[in-house]
Design an enzyme around this catalytic site. Sequence first.
Site, mmCIF file in Angstrom:
data_model
loop_
_atom_site.group_PDB
_atom_site.id
_atom_site.type_symbol
_atom_site.label_atom_id
_atom_site.label_comp_id
_atom_site.label_asym_id
_atom_site.label_seq_id
_atom_site.Cartn_x
_atom_site.Cartn_y
_atom_site.Cartn_z
ATOM 1 N N ASN A 153 0.799 -1.219 0.000
ATOM 2 C CA ASN A 153 0.000 0.000 0.000
ATOM 3 C C ASN A 153 0.838 1.278 0.000
ATOM 4 O O ASN A 153 0.313 2.350 -0.261
ATOM 5 C CB ASN A 153 -0.958 0.003 1.186
ATOM 6 N N ALA A 202 -13.726 -3.188 -0.543
ATOM 7 C CA ALA A 202 -14.432 -2.455 -1.601
ATOM 8 C C ALA A 202 -13.935 -1.027 -1.774
ATOM 9 O O ALA A 202 -13.861 -0.528 -2.891
ATOM 10 C CB ALA A 202 -15.939 -2.435 -1.300
ATOM 11 N N THR A 242 -25.836 -9.145 10.677
ATOM 12 C CA THR A 242 -26.698 -8.811 9.551
ATOM 13 C C THR A 242 -25.878 -8.264 8.393
ATOM 14 O O THR A 242 -25.026 -7.399 8.597
ATOM 15 C CB THR A 242 -27.743 -7.771 10.000
ATOM 16 N N CYS A 328 2.032 7.643 7.118
ATOM 17 C CA CYS A 328 1.219 6.518 6.647
ATOM 18 C C CYS A 328 0.375 5.894 7.737
ATOM 19 O O CYS A 328 -0.773 5.564 7.533
ATOM 20 C CB CYS A 328 2.088 5.475 6.001
HETATM 21 C C1 LIG Z 1 -6.438 -0.491 3.011
HETATM 22 C C2 LIG Z 1 -5.721 -1.736 3.313
HETATM 23 C C3 LIG Z 1 -6.125 -2.577 4.349
HETATM 24 C C4 LIG Z 1 -7.280 -2.224 5.266
HETATM 25 O O1 LIG Z 1 -8.483 -2.329 4.572
HETATM 26 P P1 LIG Z 1 -9.850 -1.795 5.246
HETATM 27 O O2 LIG Z 1 -10.892 -2.285 4.305
HETATM 28 O O3 LIG Z 1 -9.726 -0.322 5.293
HETATM 29 O O4 LIG Z 1 -9.955 -2.413 6.586
HETATM 30 C C5 LIG Z 1 -5.425 -3.728 4.565
HETATM 31 N N1 LIG Z 1 -4.378 -4.064 3.800
HETATM 32 C C6 LIG Z 1 -3.960 -3.292 2.781
HETATM 33 C C7 LIG Z 1 -2.800 -3.721 1.961
HETATM 34 C C8 LIG Z 1 -4.614 -2.103 2.519
HETATM 35 O O5 LIG Z 1 -4.181 -1.328 1.533
#
Ligand SMILES: *Cc1c(COP(=O)(O)O)cnc(C)c1O
Length: 396
Positions: A153, A202, A242, A328
Amino acid sequence: MKLPIYLDNHATTKVDPRVLTRMLPFFQEEFGNAASRSHVFGWKAEAAVEAGRKQVAELIGATEREIIFTSGATESNNIALLGAVEAYASQGDHVITQQTEHKAVLDVLGAVAKRGVKVTYLPVSRDGLVDPGAVAAALTKKTILVSIMAANNEVGVLQPVEEIGRICLEAGVLFHTDAAQAAGKIPFDVETVHASLVSVSAHKLYGPKGIGALYVRRRDPRVTLAPVIFGGGHERGLRSGTLNVPGIVGFGEAARLALAEMGSEAGRLRDLRDRLLARIRDGLDGVELNGHAEKRLPGNLNVSIAGVDADALMMAMKDIALSSGSACTSATLAPSHVLKAMGLTPEQARGSLRFGLGRFNTAEEIAYVAEQLIEKTKKIRSLSRDHGSRRNSLSA
Ligand SMILES: *Cc1c(COP(=O)(O)O)cnc(C)c1O
């Protein structure tokens, strides 16, 4: 061109208007609970959920029955890692991961380590890659699970997950991959990767926040998880609660669009990203690319700019939304653990900027960003030079 410009698409993405249109009816007319079996409101909600499940499954080459809806990749990582460590405890107590994982993997494994599970953190090379040979070498008779992300990321680096998956398959070890950044951006297929468990989200692919999925392999070989969330037994007993019907509908549509448009969109983003880097390098000296030049997400650029504090640069470019190598993990100002693991000095990490290009960025925006970056960097550099020479003359 409208300001501010959003270039932080690794943090989150805007909901695609086509996705929102699909979601809206499920807040009002079609608001039923997908678990209600006795009336049409429930039936319609359930049908919408199953359609979304099919679309998410198709994005990653899975079958519908292998998709568990969660609140996002953080929760998927938690359910996968905690559930596997518990379910396979009789077979071993060793897990392998690597140093540049997202905190949603590192901190879960940190928690299981406190309960006595042994965790190996593999290093990465200067360009951010894990060596599959190192994964093979770290396997022991007690290893039950390997968790290596598909795409990073911060630096966008694509790990060799196909090779690592094959090594895990041959060793009879589970392979989990956090594909939150990869899914919908580059081709990703659970069969090619030999993945046992995959986390996706998503809101990283132009869908809504608060909805994600965990892929749990059902055959060759079947993966069993111990539940960590208990309740009504939804999602095969692995994630009670749910279902977020509008979220699932949006996730499904976002997955469908990402798959349909992946080829052209990846090419477009790669072009914009390469143009941005070329222009910055043309206008400035001391620009270093962080992360492998080719094995990276099309929309990711991460550079260190010598002699400049990235946070100061971002303050000078308030109409451009970016993130730096220090911010970050939001609350902390420590240099990013990712850049540190790649061997950057604290100064290089402080000068690091992450550009996350996405579906709604235009060539005009990218040209503007490059010019702003060059101008502000030159200004900051000249100010600190003046400051430095004034100091020198005072002390002389
Ligand atoms: C954004 C991200 C997450 C966290 O995802 P969420 O849906 O915000 O909990 C985990 N791992 C990576 C590599 C991400 O980029």
